[in-house]
Scaffold this motif. Structure first.
Motif, short mmCIF file in Angstrom:
data_model
loop_
_atom_site.label_atom_id
_atom_site.label_comp_id
_atom_site.label_asym_id
_atom_site.label_seq_id
_atom_site.Cartn_x
_atom_site.Cartn_y
_atom_site.Cartn_z
N CYS A 40 19.40 11.97 43.60
CA CYS A 40 19.54 12.46 45.00
C CYS A 40 19.16 13.97 45.06
N HIS A 44 17.95 16.63 48.01
CA HIS A 44 19.01 17.12 49.22
C HIS A 44 19.86 18.26 48.38
N GLY A 48 23.97 18.99 49.19
CA GLY A 48 23.14 18.27 50.36
C GLY A 48 22.65 19.21 51.60
N PHE A 55 15.34 17.42 54.51
CA PHE A 55 16.24 17.29 53.52
C PHE A 55 17.65 17.78 53.63
N ASN A 56 17.84 18.63 54.48
CA ASN A 56 19.06 19.24 54.84
C ASN A 56 19.98 18.20 55.66
N ILE A 57 20.86 17.58 54.88
CA ILE A 57 21.71 16.41 55.76
C ILE A 57 22.89 16.83 55.85
#
Ligand code: HEC
Length: 143
Positions: A40, A44, A48, A55-57
Protein backbone atom coordinates in the motif's frame (compact mmCIF):
# COMPACT_ATOMS: atom_id res chain seq x y z
CA UNK A 1 18.04 -1.73 51.34
CA UNK A 2 18.74 -5.38 50.61
CA UNK A 3 19.46 -6.24 47.01
CA UNK A 4 16.34 -8.35 46.66
CA UNK A 5 14.03 -5.54 47.88
CA UNK A 6 15.43 -3.33 45.17
CA UNK A 7 15.22 -6.10 42.58
CA UNK A 8 11.53 -6.82 43.06
CA UNK A 9 10.13 -3.52 41.68
CA UNK A 10 12.60 -3.74 38.81
CA UNK A 11 11.39 -7.24 37.93
CA UNK A 12 7.76 -6.08 38.11
CA UNK A 13 8.58 -3.14 35.83
CA UNK A 14 10.30 -5.44 33.31
CA UNK A 15 7.33 -7.84 33.39
CA UNK A 16 4.81 -5.03 32.80
CA UNK A 17 6.91 -3.61 29.98
CA UNK A 18 7.35 -6.93 28.22
CA UNK A 19 3.67 -7.98 28.44
CA UNK A 20 2.56 -4.47 27.45
CA UNK A 21 4.78 -4.50 24.39
CA UNK A 22 3.69 -7.96 23.31
CA UNK A 23 0.00 -6.95 23.47
CA UNK A 24 0.76 -3.83 21.43
CA UNK A 25 2.61 -5.86 18.82
CA UNK A 26 0.16 -8.65 18.15
CA UNK A 27 1.06 -10.94 15.20
CA UNK A 28 -1.85 -9.62 13.19
CA UNK A 29 -0.53 -6.06 13.43
CA UNK A 30 2.94 -7.18 12.44
CA UNK A 31 1.59 -8.84 9.33
CA UNK A 32 -0.67 -5.87 8.63
CA UNK A 33 2.29 -3.54 8.80
CA UNK A 34 4.32 -5.81 6.54
CA UNK A 35 1.60 -5.95 3.89
CA UNK A 36 1.06 -2.19 4.13
CA UNK A 37 4.77 -1.50 3.62
CA UNK A 38 5.12 -4.01 0.80
CA UNK A 39 2.02 -3.05 -1.08
CA UNK A 40 0.00 0.00 0.00
CA UNK A 41 2.76 2.39 0.92
CA UNK A 42 3.98 2.99 -2.64
CA UNK A 43 0.72 4.80 -3.36
CA UNK A 44 -0.47 6.11 -0.01
CA UNK A 45 2.77 6.75 1.86
CA UNK A 46 3.53 5.48 5.32
CA UNK A 47 0.72 7.44 6.99
CA UNK A 48 -1.86 7.60 4.19
CA UNK A 49 -1.25 11.30 3.72
CA UNK A 50 1.85 10.57 1.69
CA UNK A 51 1.34 11.15 -1.97
CA UNK A 52 -0.86 13.89 -3.34
CA UNK A 53 -4.33 14.28 -4.76
CA UNK A 54 -6.21 11.02 -5.12
CA UNK A 55 -3.51 9.13 -3.24
CA UNK A 56 -4.00 11.20 -0.12
CA UNK A 57 -6.71 9.31 1.72
CA UNK A 58 -6.10 10.67 5.22
CA UNK A 59 -9.30 12.75 5.28
CA UNK A 60 -11.65 10.19 3.72
CA UNK A 61 -14.90 9.43 5.51
CA UNK A 62 -14.17 5.71 5.24
CA UNK A 63 -12.28 5.90 8.56
CA UNK A 64 -15.53 6.69 10.38
CA UNK A 65 -17.56 4.09 8.53
CA UNK A 66 -18.14 0.42 9.29
CA UNK A 67 -14.99 -1.73 8.90
CA UNK A 68 -16.85 -3.51 6.08
CA UNK A 69 -16.01 -0.52 3.86
CA UNK A 70 -12.25 -0.79 4.22
CA UNK A 71 -12.46 -4.55 3.65
CA UNK A 72 -14.39 -3.91 0.46
CA UNK A 73 -11.92 -1.31 -0.81
CA UNK A 74 -8.86 -3.45 -0.05
CA UNK A 75 -10.41 -6.62 -1.50
CA UNK A 76 -12.00 -5.10 -4.61
CA UNK A 77 -10.11 -1.85 -5.18
CA UNK A 78 -11.56 1.54 -6.01
CA UNK A 79 -12.45 2.95 -9.40
CA UNK A 80 -10.47 6.16 -9.12
CA UNK A 81 -10.63 8.78 -11.81
CA UNK A 82 -10.54 8.95 -15.56
CA UNK A 83 -7.09 10.43 -16.03
CA UNK A 84 -6.76 9.87 -19.76
CA UNK A 85 -9.72 11.92 -20.82
CA UNK A 86 -11.32 10.61 -24.00
CA UNK A 87 -9.70 7.18 -23.94
CA UNK A 88 -11.67 6.51 -20.79
CA UNK A 89 -8.86 4.75 -18.98
CA UNK A 90 -9.38 4.91 -15.27
CA UNK A 91 -6.50 4.79 -12.86
CA UNK A 92 -7.57 3.73 -9.44
CA UNK A 93 -6.74 1.30 -6.73
CA UNK A 94 -6.23 -2.35 -7.72
CA UNK A 95 -7.66 -5.15 -5.55
CA UNK A 96 -5.01 -6.38 -3.09
CA UNK A 97 -3.62 -9.76 -4.23
CA UNK A 98 -3.57 -11.23 -0.72
CA UNK A 99 -5.30 -13.91 1.31
CA UNK A 100 -8.29 -13.13 3.54
CA UNK A 101 -6.03 -13.34 6.60
CA UNK A 102 -3.67 -10.73 5.16
CA UNK A 103 -6.52 -8.51 3.98
CA UNK A 104 -7.90 -8.60 7.53
CA UNK A 105 -4.48 -7.76 8.96
CA UNK A 106 -3.76 -4.85 6.63
CA UNK A 107 -7.28 -3.46 7.07
CA UNK A 108 -6.83 -3.43 10.85
CA UNK A 109 -3.43 -1.79 10.41
CA UNK A 110 -4.72 0.88 8.01
CA UNK A 111 -7.66 1.64 10.32
CA UNK A 112 -5.26 2.05 13.22
CA UNK A 113 -2.53 4.10 11.55
CA UNK A 114 -4.53 6.09 9.01
CA UNK A 115 -7.94 6.14 10.67
CA UNK A 116 -6.74 6.30 14.29
CA UNK A 117 -9.30 3.64 15.19
CA UNK A 118 -8.97 0.20 16.74
CA UNK A 119 -11.19 -2.33 15.00
CA UNK A 120 -11.40 -6.11 14.99
CA UNK A 121 -11.51 -7.79 11.59
CA UNK A 122 -11.14 -11.53 11.05
CA UNK A 123 -10.48 -13.57 7.90
CA UNK A 124 -14.10 -14.77 8.18
CA UNK A 125 -15.31 -11.15 8.10
CA UNK A 126 -13.31 -10.67 4.90
CA UNK A 127 -14.72 -13.74 3.19
CA UNK A 128 -18.25 -12.73 4.19
CA UNK A 129 -17.83 -9.19 2.83
CA UNK A 130 -16.41 -10.66 -0.41
CA UNK A 131 -19.28 -13.10 -0.81
CA UNK A 132 -21.98 -10.48 -0.14
CA UNK A 133 -20.31 -7.93 -2.40
CA UNK A 134 -20.19 -10.31 -5.34
CA UNK A 135 -23.84 -11.30 -4.82
CA UNK A 136 -24.77 -7.61 -4.73
CA UNK A 137 -22.73 -6.87 -7.86
CA UNK A 138 -24.44 -9.68 -9.73
CA UNK A 139 -27.87 -8.38 -8.71
CA UNK A 140 -27.02 -4.92 -9.98
CA UNK A 141 -24.98 -5.68 -13.08
CA UNK A 142 -26.63 -8.77 -14.55
CA UNK A 143 -29.86 -7.04 -15.37
C1 HEC B 1 -1.49 1.42 -7.23
C2 HEC B 1 -1.74 2.38 -6.17
C3 HEC B 1 -2.51 1.91 -4.95
C4 HEC B 1 -2.21 0.88 -4.10
C5 HEC B 1 -1.09 -0.13 -4.22
C6 HEC B 1 -3.19 0.95 -3.03
N1 HEC B 1 -4.05 1.97 -3.25
FE1 HEC B 1 -5.53 2.58 -2.01
N2 HEC B 1 -6.13 3.93 -3.38
C7 HEC B 1 -5.46 4.26 -4.55
C8 HEC B 1 -6.19 5.30 -5.26
C9 HEC B 1 -5.80 5.93 -6.58
C10 HEC B 1 -7.33 5.59 -4.46
C11 HEC B 1 -8.43 6.59 -4.74
C12 HEC B 1 -9.53 5.89 -5.48
C13 HEC B 1 -10.84 6.61 -5.44
O1 HEC B 1 -11.00 7.57 -4.70
O2 HEC B 1 -11.76 6.16 -6.16
C14 HEC B 1 -7.24 4.73 -3.28
C15 HEC B 1 -8.16 4.74 -2.25
C16 HEC B 1 -8.01 4.09 -1.05
C17 HEC B 1 -8.88 4.25 0.11
C18 HEC B 1 -10.09 5.18 0.22
C19 HEC B 1 -11.31 4.57 -0.36
C20 HEC B 1 -12.53 5.40 -0.09
O3 HEC B 1 -13.62 4.89 -0.38
O4 HEC B 1 -12.46 6.52 0.38
C21 HEC B 1 -8.39 3.43 1.09
C22 HEC B 1 -8.95 3.24 2.49
C23 HEC B 1 -7.22 2.77 0.55
N3 HEC B 1 -7.02 3.19 -0.75
C24 HEC B 1 -6.44 1.89 1.24
C25 HEC B 1 -5.43 1.12 0.66
C26 HEC B 1 -4.77 0.03 1.33
C27 HEC B 1 -5.02 -0.40 2.76
C28 HEC B 1 -3.90 -0.49 0.42
C29 HEC B 1 -3.03 -1.71 0.58
C30 HEC B 1 -3.74 -2.95 0.84
C31 HEC B 1 -3.98 0.29 -0.79
N4 HEC B 1 -4.93 1.25 -0.61
C32 HEC B 1 -3.23 0.09 -1.93
C33 HEC B 1 -4.30 3.67 -4.99
C34 HEC B 1 -3.68 2.58 -4.40
Amino acid sequence: MKWNTALFPILVAIFVLVTGLSIEKSPQNDRGEEVYRQYCQRCHGSDGAGGKGLFNISERKIWQQSPREIIRVVAFGASGRNVYGKTGLRVGMPPAPYTDIDIAAVSVYAMKVLGKRDVKISADDVSEVKRKHVTELRKRLEK
